[in-house]
Design a protein around this motif. Structure first.
Motif, PDB file in Angstrom:
ATOM      1  N   ALA A  20       0.821  -1.209   0.000  1.00  0.00           N
ATOM      2  CA  ALA A  20       0.000   0.000   0.000  1.00  0.00           C
ATOM      3  C   ALA A  20       0.853   1.257   0.000  1.00  0.00           C
ATOM      4  CB  ALA A  20      -0.939  -0.008   1.213  1.00  0.00           C
ATOM      5  N   TYR A  21       2.106   1.130   0.419  1.00  0.00           N
ATOM      6  CA  TYR A  21       3.047   2.253   0.413  1.00  0.00           C
ATOM      7  C   TYR A  21       3.874   2.291  -0.872  1.00  0.00           C
ATOM      8  CZ  TYR A  21       2.003   3.126   5.322  1.00  0.00           C
ATOM      9  OH  TYR A  21       1.372   3.441   6.506  1.00  0.00           O
ATOM     10  N   GLY A  22       3.524   1.453  -1.833  1.00  0.00           N
ATOM     11  CA  GLY A  22       4.287   1.395  -3.068  1.00  0.00           C
ATOM     12  C   GLY A  22       5.556   0.579  -2.952  1.00  0.00           C
ATOM     13  N   THR A  23       5.690  -0.151  -1.859  1.00  0.00           N
ATOM     14  CA  THR A  23       6.874  -0.969  -1.594  1.00  0.00           C
ATOM     15  C   THR A  23       6.583  -2.424  -1.918  1.00  0.00           C
ATOM     16  OG1 THR A  23       7.615   0.477   0.200  1.00  0.00           O
ATOM     17  CG2 THR A  23       8.423  -1.780   0.239  1.00  0.00           C
ATOM     18  N   MET A  24       7.514  -3.087  -2.596  1.00  0.00           N
ATOM     19  CA  MET A  24       7.417  -4.531  -2.750  1.00  0.00           C
ATOM     20  C   MET A  24       8.143  -5.164  -1.575  1.00  0.00           C
ATOM     21  SD  MET A  24       7.756  -5.609  -6.752  1.00  0.00           S
ATOM     22  CE  MET A  24       7.823  -7.322  -6.260  1.00  0.00           C
ATOM     23  N   ALA A  25       7.401  -5.800  -0.695  1.00  0.00           N
ATOM     24  CA  ALA A  25       7.966  -6.426   0.494  1.00  0.00           C
ATOM     25  C   ALA A  25       7.717  -7.925   0.433  1.00  0.00           C
ATOM     26  CB  ALA A  25       7.347  -5.834   1.756  1.00  0.00           C
ATOM     27  N   ILE A  26       8.676  -8.682   0.921  1.00  0.00           N
ATOM     28  CA  ILE A  26       8.622 -10.138   0.827  1.00  0.00           C
ATOM     29  C   ILE A  26       8.946 -10.733   2.188  1.00  0.00           C
ATOM     30  CG2 ILE A  26       9.645 -12.183  -0.245  1.00  0.00           C
ATOM     31  CD1 ILE A  26      10.226 -10.478  -2.708  1.00  0.00           C
ATOM     32  N   GLY A  27       8.139 -11.688   2.628  1.00  0.00           N
ATOM     33  CA  GLY A  27       8.397 -12.427   3.852  1.00  0.00           C
ATOM     34  C   GLY A  27       9.070 -13.742   3.530  1.00  0.00           C
ATOM     35  N   GLU A  28      10.200 -14.010   4.168  1.00  0.00           N
ATOM     36  CA  GLU A  28      10.970 -15.212   3.881  1.00  0.00           C
ATOM     37  C   GLU A  28      11.501 -15.825   5.167  1.00  0.00           C
ATOM     38  OE1 GLU A  28      11.761 -17.279   1.646  1.00  0.00           O
ATOM     39  OE2 GLU A  28      11.307 -16.395  -0.306  1.00  0.00           O
ATOM     40  N   GLY A  29      12.015 -17.039   5.048  1.00  0.00           N
ATOM     41  CA  GLY A  29      12.678 -17.684   6.166  1.00  0.00           C
ATOM     42  C   GLY A  29      14.006 -17.014   6.468  1.00  0.00           C
ATOM     43  N   GLY A  30      14.493 -17.224   7.682  1.00  0.00           N
ATOM     44  CA  GLY A  30      15.701 -16.566   8.145  1.00  0.00           C
ATOM     45  C   GLY A  30      16.918 -16.693   7.253  1.00  0.00           C
ATOM     46  N   PRO A  31      17.188 -17.856   6.644  1.00  0.00           N
ATOM     47  CA  PRO A  31      18.385 -17.954   5.802  1.00  0.00           C
ATOM     48  C   PRO A  31      18.435 -16.928   4.675  1.00  0.00           C
ATOM     49  CG  PRO A  31      17.582 -20.141   6.323  1.00  0.00           C
ATOM     50  CD  PRO A  31      16.552 -19.175   6.842  1.00  0.00           C
ATOM     51  N   GLU A  32      17.268 -16.528   4.149  1.00  0.00           N
ATOM     52  CA  GLU A  32      17.296 -15.523   3.085  1.00  0.00           C
ATOM     53  C   GLU A  32      17.734 -14.167   3.620  1.00  0.00           C
ATOM     54  OE1 GLU A  32      17.197 -15.946  -0.009  1.00  0.00           O
ATOM     55  OE2 GLU A  32      16.463 -17.995  -0.143  1.00  0.00           O
ATOM     56  N   LEU A  33      17.398 -13.849   4.870  1.00  0.00           N
ATOM     57  CA  LEU A  33      17.890 -12.609   5.464  1.00  0.00           C
ATOM     58  C   LEU A  33      19.374 -12.719   5.766  1.00  0.00           C
ATOM     59  CD1 LEU A  33      14.674 -12.613   6.140  1.00  0.00           C
ATOM     60  CD2 LEU A  33      15.318 -10.749   7.667  1.00  0.00           C
ATOM     61  N   ALA A  34      19.796 -13.903   6.203  1.00  0.00           N
ATOM     62  CA  ALA A  34      21.227 -14.104   6.439  1.00  0.00           C
ATOM     63  C   ALA A  34      22.021 -13.878   5.157  1.00  0.00           C
ATOM     64  CB  ALA A  34      21.474 -15.511   6.990  1.00  0.00           C
ATOM     65  N   ARG A  35      21.479 -14.289   4.043  1.00  0.00           N
ATOM     66  CA  ARG A  35      22.161 -14.083   2.758  1.00  0.00           C
ATOM     67  C   ARG A  35      22.361 -12.592   2.492  1.00  0.00           C
ATOM     68  NH1 ARG A  35      22.051 -18.063  -1.242  1.00  0.00           N
ATOM     69  NH2 ARG A  35      21.676 -16.458  -2.793  1.00  0.00           N
ATOM     70  N   GLN A  36      21.339 -11.783   2.764  1.00  0.00           N
ATOM     71  CA  GLN A  36      21.478 -10.346   2.562  1.00  0.00           C
ATOM     72  C   GLN A  36      22.524  -9.760   3.512  1.00  0.00           C
ATOM     73  OE1 GLN A  36      19.558  -8.199   0.264  1.00  0.00           O
ATOM     74  NE2 GLN A  36      19.205 -10.210  -0.663  1.00  0.00           N
ATOM     75  N   LEU A  37      22.561 -10.263   4.730  1.00  0.00           N
ATOM     76  CA  LEU A  37      23.567  -9.797   5.684  1.00  0.00           C
ATOM     77  C   LEU A  37      24.976 -10.164   5.235  1.00  0.00           C
ATOM     78  CD1 LEU A  37      21.838 -10.600   9.101  1.00  0.00           C
ATOM     79  CD2 LEU A  37      22.011  -8.379   7.952  1.00  0.00           C
ATOM     80  N   LEU A  38      25.090 -11.192   4.425  1.00  0.00           N
ATOM     81  CA  LEU A  38      26.386 -11.616   3.889  1.00  0.00           C
ATOM     82  C   LEU A  38      26.652 -11.016   2.516  1.00  0.00           C
ATOM     83  CD1 LEU A  38      26.083 -15.328   5.006  1.00  0.00           C
ATOM     84  CD2 LEU A  38      27.622 -13.613   5.987  1.00  0.00           C
ATOM     85  N   LYS A  39      25.836 -10.017   2.145  1.00  0.00           N
ATOM     86  CA  LYS A  39      25.966  -9.280   0.883  1.00  0.00           C
ATOM     87  C   LYS A  39      25.727 -10.178  -0.327  1.00  0.00           C
ATOM     88  CE  LYS A  39      29.227  -6.022   2.987  1.00  0.00           C
ATOM     89  NZ  LYS A  39      30.546  -5.375   2.907  1.00  0.00           N
ATOM     90  N   LYS A  40      24.914 -11.209  -0.128  1.00  0.00           N
ATOM     91  CA  LYS A  40      24.479 -12.060  -1.230  1.00  0.00           C
ATOM     92  C   LYS A  40      23.132 -11.550  -1.732  1.00  0.00           C
ATOM     93  CE  LYS A  40      28.073 -14.586  -0.299  1.00  0.00           C
ATOM     94  NZ  LYS A  40      29.276 -14.564  -1.168  1.00  0.00           N
ATOM     95  N   THR A  41      22.527 -12.266  -2.662  1.00  0.00           N
ATOM     96  CA  THR A  41      21.291 -11.802  -3.278  1.00  0.00           C
ATOM     97  C   THR A  41      20.149 -12.784  -3.057  1.00  0.00           C
ATOM     98  OG1 THR A  41      21.982 -12.789  -5.391  1.00  0.00           O
ATOM     99  CG2 THR A  41      22.470 -10.444  -5.047  1.00  0.00           C
ATOM    100  N   TYR A  42      18.956 -12.281  -3.265  1.00  0.00           N
ATOM    101  CA  TYR A  42      17.721 -13.075  -3.210  1.00  0.00           C
ATOM    102  C   TYR A  42      17.426 -13.505  -4.645  1.00  0.00           C
ATOM    103  CZ  TYR A  42      12.744 -14.080  -2.317  1.00  0.00           C
ATOM    104  OH  TYR A  42      11.500 -14.666  -2.219  1.00  0.00           O
ATOM    105  N   ASN A  43      17.507 -14.791  -4.908  1.00  0.00           N
ATOM    106  CA  ASN A  43      17.477 -15.287  -6.276  1.00  0.00           C
ATOM    107  C   ASN A  43      16.160 -15.993  -6.581  1.00  0.00           C
ATOM    108  OD1 ASN A  43      20.167 -14.402  -6.454  1.00  0.00           O
ATOM    109  ND2 ASN A  43      20.935 -16.377  -5.732  1.00  0.00           N
ATOM    110  N   ILE A  44      15.423 -15.450  -7.536  1.00  0.00           N
ATOM    111  CA  ILE A  44      14.157 -16.044  -7.964  1.00  0.00           C
ATOM    112  C   ILE A  44      13.988 -15.842  -9.462  1.00  0.00           C
ATOM    113  CG2 ILE A  44      12.882 -15.816  -5.788  1.00  0.00           C
ATOM    114  CD1 ILE A  44      11.654 -13.226  -6.955  1.00  0.00           C
ATOM    115  N   ALA A  45      13.186 -16.704 -10.058  1.00  0.00           N
ATOM    116  CA  ALA A  45      12.788 -16.464 -11.443  1.00  0.00           C
ATOM    117  C   ALA A  45      11.810 -15.294 -11.466  1.00  0.00           C
ATOM    118  CB  ALA A  45      12.126 -17.717 -12.015  1.00  0.00           C
TER     119      ALA A  45
END
Length: 748
Positions: free
Chosen positions: A157-182
């Motif tokens: 509603a704020y024009g933001t694309m937000a995604i809820g994921e399991g903890g390992p996906e957040l850990a990946r971002q903390l390790l400067k990795k990416t969220y990979n999806i088709a």
């Protein structure tokens, strides 16, 4: 009310054209025209991959609450993290009560503050705000992407694309990795008209969930909201619809932006973050759902899923039949040995009496919802019989404004209990109903025993989802189920709800440390906070023992790892694993432990007699033992990684399914080193606990990119060839499973 088209369409001049008519209208091919969607613009801005077919996303900010952030930080720390590379907000809205396990909940909060100081994060103390309210108020803005370790991470509603994921996906971002999806499908949600007085955002949301969930209409897609109806909705109203999109199993959501959002961001002190956002003329969508807001009525979602929804009018006209169905569902889904008292006993003089009402959380506790409830109850008493009502404002700034305007006083005078900014009722950590009681709630979910009951102890209670307006109408009527549109006077919802935002409570209590890491700060560990146990790489061959077989149409993460008091142990992987499937299959843990004990013995002494007997003649040096969970469609609901990690801690090596309910649960399975098998016709295999699957050369097959793997199903001494599938498994996902889990993968 809702009209769905499950085929490609173009949006032009306020109408939708079938894809086949695009060329005649001078429109480009779908691959080009999809660039006109809001989703494409946001995804392309955050994509670091060369093309848009396979996305590699970096987010603008992240958020976790006190059930998840300890495990995420522990995972990232074990993998080499030295600071938070993006703004990371740690809220404390789940284990806030500290009612279970002595000091362990507050120990997590102390750990969280020390981590925010050490790594440079934002720490929101308990009772200050629900996680999603805080992110709406402080971070959500047009064009942004936010990742959260909670499935209801939705700020569209704020024009933001937000995604809820399991903890390992957040850990990946903390390790400067990416969220990979088709690249996902994008489905247009086209709103027209304006809601009737008495119809709230939960009513619209339940109608939308009912129309989409069962058929998977928007599964793993982005829901893109626009149309002339948007202007009739306030920001709270939009957010109330948007947060419930999680229950459709979509990937994310995004809304067009307008002056209402611009003015709202200005009130929040962030007006410079506004930008206009809307679909381009000729934008291509993979489907469209048209929602006539003026035709939606007050709704009720009966146990045990938000999609089990009816209009309140329809429910009241068919009480006996629909309550009988809930009775039958309770026996089946809760695995009850003794049939509880029928809900039909709550029909008195043709009216249905409920026992409890709750207005709470990211969906229910917003300012506009509580204002409407207070107006409906103003001058009326709830009464002194069984029915009672609890109201949880979603943040301290909201609570402050409700207090200053007198709405809290009105609710208290009516007999409502005012609680803190806390998510508890949403997942069974607050306001657990009595045995046999029926609760109506403006919250997000009504899954089996998510409200906190323990069917294994003979406890059964029920939750139905309703909008705050109809809950207040029911409270005004002493607990007799009442739709808000049945009241003699019905307060309407203006498109702009007057609201003064005062963030003084945050300035007084929140630790604002983003971008200011202090490496000298020591992490503070309580006695319950434990490291992840060591996990081993995928062996050459694998002999799996089925330790649980679930044939329900859908298995929720709440059933895989219960919520409620269990949540208090989330910082201790081994203790938490004791609760895995405890309310669905109490024998799962002892079965899995038995397999794990022999596997550990195999690694220590391959020649041990117990090992050779368990391996059924297979090479003990090259064949690992593991446990398997079979469920037809696992993973609906929460993003909690523990639904998978607990299986892994207990020696789980794979899941087997007909399909996975959500992308996030499948990701959790992979990130914790388990194989996400699917199989055609698995329902007909009649798999039962104790059956085995032997998979020779599994490591070579996974490493070689195989999407089909031959295996042998062993049942009652008989062997049968079966084919297991790993569709769409990326190279990185394969490497994670080969390594044994995400931590091992990064450690390499």
């Amino acid at each position: 009310m809702l009209n769905s088209k499950r085929e490609g369409v173009y949006y032009k001049n306020g109408a939708f054209l079938p894809a086949r008519e695009g060329p005649a209208a001078g429109l480009p091919a779908p691959e080009e025209a999809k660039k006109g969607t809001m989703a494409y613009a946001i995804l392309s801005k955050h994509n670091t991959a060369r093309g848009m077919e396979e996305l590699a996303i970096r987010f603008d900010a992240m958020a976790s609450h006190d059930i998840t952030y300890v495990g995420i930080i522990q995972t990232a720390r074990a993998s080499g993290m030295t600071e938070f590379p993006v703004p990371y907000v740690l809220t404390n809205c789940h284990n806030s009560l500290c009612a279970v396990g002595g000091t362990i909940n507050e120990d997590d909060h102390v750990f969280g503050l020390s981590a925010a100081k050490k790594y440079g994060g934002e720490f929101v103390p308990a009772h200050q705000s629900v996680i999603h309210s805080y992110m709406r108020e402080r971070y959500a803005a047009p064009g942004k992407m936010i990742l959260g370790s909670d499935s209801h991470t939705r700020y569209g509603a704020y024009g933001t694309m937000a995604i809820g994921e399991g903890g390992p996906e957040l850990a990946r971002q903390l390790l400067k990795k990416t969220y990979n999806i088709a690249y996902p499908k994008v489905i247009a949600i086209y709103l027209t008209g304006a809601p009737r007085p008495g119809v709230g955002p939960q009513d619209v949301a339940l109608a939308l969930v009912k129309a989409t969930f069962q058929q998977g209409v928007v599964k793993n897609a982005v829901m893109e909201f626009f149309g002339p109806g948007v202007k009739s909705l306030s920001m709270d109203y939009r957010s109330g619809i948007d947060v419930m999109t999680t229950e459709t199993t979509c990937l994310s959501s995004v809304w067009e932006t307008d002056d209402t959002l611009r003015d709202h961001l200005t009130v929040l002190g962030r007006g410079d973050a506004y930008q206009r956002q809307a679909p381009a003329e000729g934008a291509y969508y993979d489907g469209v759902i048209e929602v006539a807001l003026d035709r939606i009525e007050p709704m009720i979602a009966l146990p045990f899923h938000p999609s089990n929804a009816y209009t309140i009018r329809e429910f009241k006209a068919n009480l006996d039949e629909l309550l009988h169905q809930v009775d039958e569902d309770a026996v089946r889904q809760l695995g009850l040995k003794h049939r509880p008292a029928s809900l039909r006993e709550k029909i008195v003089d043709g009216k249905f009496r409920v026992d409890q009402g709750v207005i709470a959380g990211c969906s229910g506790g917003t300012y506009q919802n509580i204002v409407r409830a207070a107006q409906i109850l103003d001058g009326h008493a709830i009464g002194s019989d069984e029915f009672w009502l609890s109201v949880y404002p979603t943040s301290q700034p909201v609570n402050l404004e409700l207090t200053r305007k007198g709405y809290i006083a009105s609710l208290m005078a009516a007999g409502a209990s005012i609680r803190s900014c806390f998510c508890g009722p949403c997942f069974g950590a607050g306001d657990v109903p009595a045995n046999g009681a029926f609760s109506i709630r403006h919250s997000t979910r009504n899954f089996p025993n998510r409200e906190g009951s323990k069917p294994s102890d003979g406890q059964v209670s029920y939750v139905a989802l309703m909008d705050a307006r109809s809950i207040a109408a029911t409270a005004r009527n002493g607990g007799v189920l009442t739709g808000a549109d049945e009241l003699p006077e019905i307060p309407a919802d203006p498109a702009v709800e007057p609201f003064a935002y005062d963030d003084t409570p945050y300035k007084a209590r929140v630790y604002f440390g983003v971008g200011k890491p202090d490496p000298a700060q020591e992490l503070v560990f309580g006695p319950n906070i434990a490291d992840w146990p060591e996990q081993v790489a995928l062996p050459e061959n694998l002999l799996l023992t089925v330790c649980s077989a679930i044939y329900d149409p859908v298995t929720t993460t709440d059933e895989l790892i219960p919520s409620g008091e269990t949540s208090s142990y989330r910082s201790n992987p081994i203790k938490l694993s004791e609760f895995a499937l405890s309310r669905k299959d109490p024998q799962y843990v002892p079965r899995a432990k038995q397999v794990l004990a022999v596997e550990r013995l195999r690694r220590a002494d391959p020649a041990a007699p117990e090992v050779r007997q368990a391996l059924m003649g297979h090479d003990p040096a090259a064949t690992g033992l593991g446990s398997l969970v079979m469920a037809l469609k696992p993973g609906d609901g929460s993003a909690r990684e523990q639904a998978a990690s607990c299986q892994r801690v207990l020696g789980g090596a794979a899941n087997l399914a007909a399909e996975y309910a959500t992308k996030r649960y499948r990701s959790n399975v992979v990130n914790w080193g388990m194989l996400p098998f699917i199989a055609e016709g698995v329902k007909d295999w009649d798999i039962q606990p104790g059956d085995k699957l032997y998979i020779p050369s599994v490591r070579a097959a996974v490493d070689g990119g195989a999407e089909e793997i031959d295996a042998t199903l062993i049942q009652h001494g008989a062997e049968k060839h079966v084919t297991l599938k790993l569709p769409g498994m990326t190279r990185e996902e394969r490497d994670i499973v080969l390594a044994g889990c995400l931590i091992n993968y990064y450690a390499k």
